[in-house]
Design a protein around this motif. Structure first.
Motif, PDB file in Angstrom:
ATOM      1  N   UNK A 202       1.017  -1.096  -0.034  1.00 45.27           N
ATOM      2  CA  UNK A 202      -0.120  -0.311  -0.021  1.00 45.27           C
ATOM      3  C   UNK A 202       0.709   1.557   0.204  1.00 45.27           C
ATOM      4  N   UNK A 203       2.451   1.407   0.227  1.00 44.42           N
ATOM      5  CA  UNK A 203       2.996   1.905   0.305  1.00 44.42           C
ATOM      6  C   UNK A 203       3.673   3.251  -0.957  1.00 44.42           C
ATOM      7  N   UNK A 204       3.640   4.195  -1.105  1.00 45.89           N
ATOM      8  CA  UNK A 204       3.362   5.310  -2.056  1.00 45.89           C
ATOM      9  C   UNK A 204       4.538   4.923  -2.986  1.00 45.89           C
ATOM     10  N   UNK A 205       5.122   4.481  -3.869  1.00 48.34           N
ATOM     11  CA  UNK A 205       6.591   4.220  -4.401  1.00 48.34           C
ATOM     12  C   UNK A 205       6.897   5.051  -5.168  1.00 48.34           C
ATOM     13  N   UNK A 206       7.824   5.494  -4.930  1.00 46.68           N
ATOM     14  CA  UNK A 206       8.846   5.747  -6.220  1.00 46.68           C
ATOM     15  C   UNK A 206       9.768   5.023  -7.370  1.00 46.68           C
ATOM     16  N   UNK A 207       9.764   4.394  -8.143  1.00 45.05           N
ATOM     17  CA  UNK A 207      10.951   3.854  -8.993  1.00 45.05           C
ATOM     18  C   UNK A 207      11.795   4.842  -9.885  1.00 45.05           C
ATOM     19  N   UNK A 208      12.751   4.232  -9.925  1.00 49.29           N
ATOM     20  CA  UNK A 208      14.187   5.195 -10.410  1.00 49.29           C
ATOM     21  C   UNK A 208      15.269   4.134 -10.998  1.00 49.29           C
ATOM     22  N   UNK A 209      15.058   4.549 -12.451  1.00 48.08           N
ATOM     23  CA  UNK A 209      15.730   3.532 -13.261  1.00 48.08           C
ATOM     24  C   UNK A 209      16.616   3.608 -14.010  1.00 48.08           C
ATOM     25  N   UNK A 210      17.762   3.287 -14.264  1.00 42.66           N
ATOM     26  CA  UNK A 210      18.242   3.796 -16.120  1.00 42.66           C
ATOM     27  C   UNK A 210      17.813   2.850 -17.067  1.00 42.66           C
ATOM     28  N   UNK A 211      18.109   3.440 -17.732  1.00 46.90           N
ATOM     29  CA  UNK A 211      17.500   2.747 -19.588  1.00 46.90           C
ATOM     30  C   UNK A 211      18.189   1.057 -20.003  1.00 46.90           C
TER      31      UNK A 211
ATOM     32  N   UNK B 256      12.602   6.687 -16.316  1.00 47.76           N
ATOM     33  CA  UNK B 256      13.604   5.788 -16.453  1.00 47.76           C
ATOM     34  C   UNK B 256      14.447   7.468 -16.883  1.00 47.76           C
ATOM     35  N   UNK B 257      15.593   6.892 -16.940  1.00 45.55           N
ATOM     36  CA  UNK B 257      16.826   8.017 -17.264  1.00 45.55           C
ATOM     37  C   UNK B 257      17.202   7.659 -18.497  1.00 45.55           C
ATOM     38  N   UNK B 258      17.444   8.061 -18.918  1.00 54.68           N
ATOM     39  CA  UNK B 258      17.916   7.351 -20.803  1.00 54.68           C
ATOM     40  C   UNK B 258      19.000   7.497 -21.001  1.00 54.68           C
ATOM     41  N   UNK B 259      19.866   6.394 -21.110  1.00 50.65           N
ATOM     42  CA  UNK B 259      21.170   6.462 -21.450  1.00 50.65           C
ATOM     43  C   UNK B 259      22.444   5.874 -20.301  1.00 50.65           C
ATOM     44  N   UNK B 260      20.418   5.652 -19.445  1.00 50.65           N
ATOM     45  CA  UNK B 260      22.402   4.991 -17.767  1.00 50.65           C
ATOM     46  C   UNK B 260      21.933   3.788 -17.931  1.00 50.65           C
ATOM     47  N   UNK B 261      22.928   3.557 -17.461  1.00 46.51           N
ATOM     48  CA  UNK B 261      23.409   2.271 -16.864  1.00 46.51           C
ATOM     49  C   UNK B 261      22.779   1.994 -14.831  1.00 46.51           C
TER      50      UNK B 261
ATOM     51  N   UNK C 179      25.575  14.858 -14.219  1.00 49.78           N
ATOM     52  CA  UNK C 179      25.213  15.607 -13.209  1.00 49.78           C
ATOM     53  C   UNK C 179      23.649  15.975 -13.149  1.00 49.78           C
ATOM     54  N   UNK C 180      22.794  16.113 -14.767  1.00 46.79           N
ATOM     55  CA  UNK C 180      21.546  16.442 -14.487  1.00 46.79           C
ATOM     56  C   UNK C 180      20.835  15.518 -14.004  1.00 46.79           C
ATOM     57  N   UNK C 181      21.084  14.291 -14.606  1.00 46.52           N
ATOM     58  CA  UNK C 181      20.406  12.703 -13.801  1.00 46.52           C
ATOM     59  C   UNK C 181      20.304  12.495 -13.069  1.00 46.52           C
ATOM     60  N   UNK C 182      22.022  12.988 -12.079  1.00 46.47           N
ATOM     61  CA  UNK C 182      21.959  12.817 -10.856  1.00 46.47           C
ATOM     62  C   UNK C 182      21.091  13.688  -9.559  1.00 46.47           C
ATOM     63  N   UNK C 183      20.736  14.935 -10.364  1.00 44.68           N
ATOM     64  CA  UNK C 183      21.078  16.217  -9.262  1.00 44.68           C
ATOM     65  C   UNK C 183      18.907  15.487  -9.616  1.00 44.68           C
ATOM     66  N   UNK C 184      18.548  15.068 -10.899  1.00 45.69           N
ATOM     67  CA  UNK C 184      16.895  15.024 -10.420  1.00 45.69           C
ATOM     68  C   UNK C 184      16.811  14.393 -10.268  1.00 45.69           C
ATOM     69  N   UNK C 185      17.648  13.087  -9.935  1.00 47.68           N
ATOM     70  CA  UNK C 185      17.274  11.798  -9.211  1.00 47.68           C
ATOM     71  C   UNK C 185      17.064  12.173  -7.621  1.00 47.68           C
TER      72      UNK C 185
END
Length: 660
Positions: A584-593, A621-626, A635-641
């Motif tokens: 039931x927990x609100x969940x944010x999922x972050x992942x590299x493409x 999803x972070x485009x091009x990231x592993x 740096x921009x994706x890390x800041x966004x994450x």
């Protein structure tokens, strides 16, 4: 990109500060002077990437020279020249006296993944005449690839992925080459259909020892041995015949022995083994070997010989600290040489004076270079790469604590208060979980803790069973038991810290983690509703599908005791998806493409399941990231994450509660 206008104390670490953090590593001390080369990882905002800069400090000029982007590999034996590699894979020699560089040879790097401890190094022969280096034989394009068709006939057909990296392996073999230090045509020393890595010269400059997996199925069987090649006859000799993995050989100063790191398990993995590495010693002519460091019962890394040949120095983690130790070759006695507080990740040895140049970080400071004097009696800081950034910052210390878990096992954790902490107020608490599962939290710099602290959260982090730094039995704690004892350790740690600190609000809890920490975050939301929000970063959700899609298919075998494809019931038992209907927990999922270590499909499976169940969920999803929080994350994706993580907690932990 999400807005970075999150509420945070200016005294703490802010998201905009991330681009200014410079990380220091890879020190190389000249064999004849105090000249020092090292590496600095720095953000290039315009290019939206991080650069590895080669920095040279010379005693003659007392100045700092940046040689460019790339990696410093080795000094010449007389200290007059430095071998380095630029960002294009070209080996160059920098001549100290003339401050000039000369091109040596082009080096190629295969995208085939061997393991995390494989060294792709280049080294100068002790007599100064030759340079040995590793380079891949680049195959020509296959006909079927011209027509948009890929044909796979091996298991490790994927790469680590990430920005500017291929997704699929080029299947190129990496071999040892030899070239004269003055230049010329290189000689291939180790032809064949095997990979070589982690090379070391014999003191007489006649042989090169290396590591290779020459089993019948190297893609499938994670086993490796120490070998050597005669540079004159090109004869290759196998030195070890053992069950397990070998890493990073180092030839003794007298040429009689080779030290290396080893494991002995019958089922190995190219990712995160539960078995701790130990120093093994073998005759340079081969035969049986002996372990030197078993008495320490800790994970050994980064070995270096003392010039006398009487001692081997190494790093090892112990209860959150990583220090330099020494072991006597004669009697196997182990002693701490330097450290005891903080994290020493790398070092090099001043062979004449018995002192060290080392990389150290602590909870409140990123890595910097230090040097010891008078056998460690005096410690001086060499670099000040982050002094300006942190001079106006007030970062909280993390206080360590110990608690008794469900089965009376003693477990260590840390608590970091918010930056603007006031004892009379109540604060939300975030549980931060490490990856691995055999990593170790401790007195090292982790920006996530400080970002959350600046945003008004207390942060608790724990080394549950499975973590290294507490002995082999503790490291084995996740075997056949992902989400079992380690989950209970984490919950017991949260209970303990809530009970001991009345200023923490037990109704405002969040949880996050990356990689295995992401797996555990997914597991937690399928087991309990006590957390008001979760952020899963690069996490696993289905161990069955992970076993068949990950670059690390061997991880499931080493953790679950055999062929993964014969143990689907066991893998499903410990998969978060199995119990996701309870979430039931609100969940944010972050992942590299392009994450091939934990494929993006793991995020998709969890996201779709939660969405179908009506749980508040978002997939980013972070485009091009592993995979992971590695330097190549832009740096921009890390800041966004990080901004998304904090805003998710602000929304669901600070201001709302779950309706059950």
């Amino acid at each position: 990109m999400i807005s970075k206008d999150v509420k945070a104390s200016p005294r703490g670490l802010l998201i905009d500060d991330l681009r200014r953090i410079r990380k220091v590593g890879s020190p190389l001390l000249s064999p004849v002077s105090y000249d020092l080369a090292y590496q600095v990882s720095a953000a290039d905002i315009e290019e939206n990437e991080r650069d590895d800069l080669i920095v040279l400090l010379t005693t003659e000029t007392a100045g700092k020279t940046i040689l460019g982007r790339g990696t410093a590999h080795a000094w010449s034996p007389d200290g007059s020249r430095l071998l380095y590699e630029n960002e294009y894979g070209e080996l160059h020699i920098y001549i100290i006296a003339s401050a000039a560089s000369q091109f040596l040879v082009q080096r190629h790097e295969s995208s085939y993944f061997i393991n995390h401890l494989a060294e792709n190094n280049c080294i100068w022969s002790p007599d100064g005449k030759h340079i040995a280096y590793l380079s891949a034989d680049m195959p020509g394009p296959k006909e079927e690839q011209h027509h948009g068709i890929r044909v796979f006939d091996d298991l490790l057909y994927k790469t680590k992925g990430g920005r500017d990296r291929p997704v699929y392996s080029d299947r190129a073999y990496t071999h040892i080459y030899l070239i004269a230090a003055e230049g010329g045509s290189p000689t291939l020393l180790t032809p064949g259909n095997f990979n070589e890595h982690s090379i070391t010269w014999s003191p007489d400059s006649r042989h090169i020892a290396f590591i290779s997996n020459r089993t019948a199925r190297p893609d499938d069987i994670q086993q490796s041995d120490v070998w050597k090649v005669d540079i004159q006859t090109l004869e290759i000799t196998r030195l070890t015949e053992h069950t397990g993995l070998a890493y990073q050989p180092k030839w003794s100063p007298d040429g009689a022995h080779i030290a290396f790191l080893a494991t002995s398990g019958s089922i190995g993995t190219n990712d995160s083994p539960a078995e701790d590495t130990h120093i093994a010693l073998i005759s340079s002519s081969g035969g049986s070997f002996q372990y030197l460091t078993k008495s320490l019962d800790r994970r050994i890394e980064h070995i270096r010989w003392h010039p006398s040949g009487n001692y081997i120095y190494f790093t090892a983690g112990d209860r959150g600290d990583t220090s330099i130790y020494g072991v006597s070759v004669e009697n196997k006695k182990v002693e701490m040489v330097l450290g005891g507080s903080g994290c020493i990740s790398e070092f090099c040895l001043d062979g004449y004076r018995g002192d060290f140049v080392f990389v150290k970080s602590d909870t409140n400071r990123p890595s910097e270079l230090f040097k010891s004097k008078n056998q460690g009696a005096v410690i001086e800081q060499i670099t000040q790469e982050n002094s300006e950034l942190f001079q106006d910052k007030t970062l909280q210390e993390a206080e360590t604590f110990w608690f008794e878990s469900f089965d009376h096992t003693n477990v260590q954790g840390w608590l970091m208060p918010p930056v603007d902490f006031v004892q009379t107020q109540k604060y939300p608490l975030i549980l931060l979980i490490h990856g691995g599962p055999h990593n170790m939290f401790g007195h090292d710099f982790d920006e996530r803790m400080h970002l959350l602290s600046a945003a008004g959260y207390a942060v608790v982090y724990v080394n549950p069973r499975g973590s290294h730094g507490y002995g082999q039995a503790f490291s084995n704690g996740t075997l056949m038991n992902w989400g079992g004892g380690d989950y209970q350790d984490l919950m017991a740690g949260v209970d303990f810290i809530l009970d001991k600190n009345s200023w923490l609000d037990p109704e405002k809890l969040g949880v996050t983690g990356q990689s295995y920490g992401g797996y555990m975050t997914n597991w937690i939301v399928s087991q309990t509703s006590r957390f008001k929000a979760a952020v899963s970063d690069g996490g696993l959700s289905n161990l069955v599908s992970f076993a068949g899609t990950s670059l690390y298919h061997s991880l499931m075998e080493s953790e679950f005791g055999g062929r993964a494809f014969g143990r689907f019931d066991e893998l499903w038992k410990w998969s978060p998806l199995r119990n996701v209907a309870q979430a039931t927990t609100p969940t944010l999922i972050l992942h590299g493409e392009t994450d091939n270590e934990v494929p993006f499909s793991q995020a998709e499976e969890m996201y779709v399941a939660l969405k179908k169940l009506g749980v508040q969920t978002r997939l980013v999803q972070y485009k091009g990231e592993g995979h992971g929080w590695r330097p190549e994350l832009s740096p921009s994706n890390k800041a966004d994450l990080n901004a998304r993580m904090i805003q998710w907690f602000d929304t669901y932990v600070k201001t709302t509660s779950n309706e059950q």
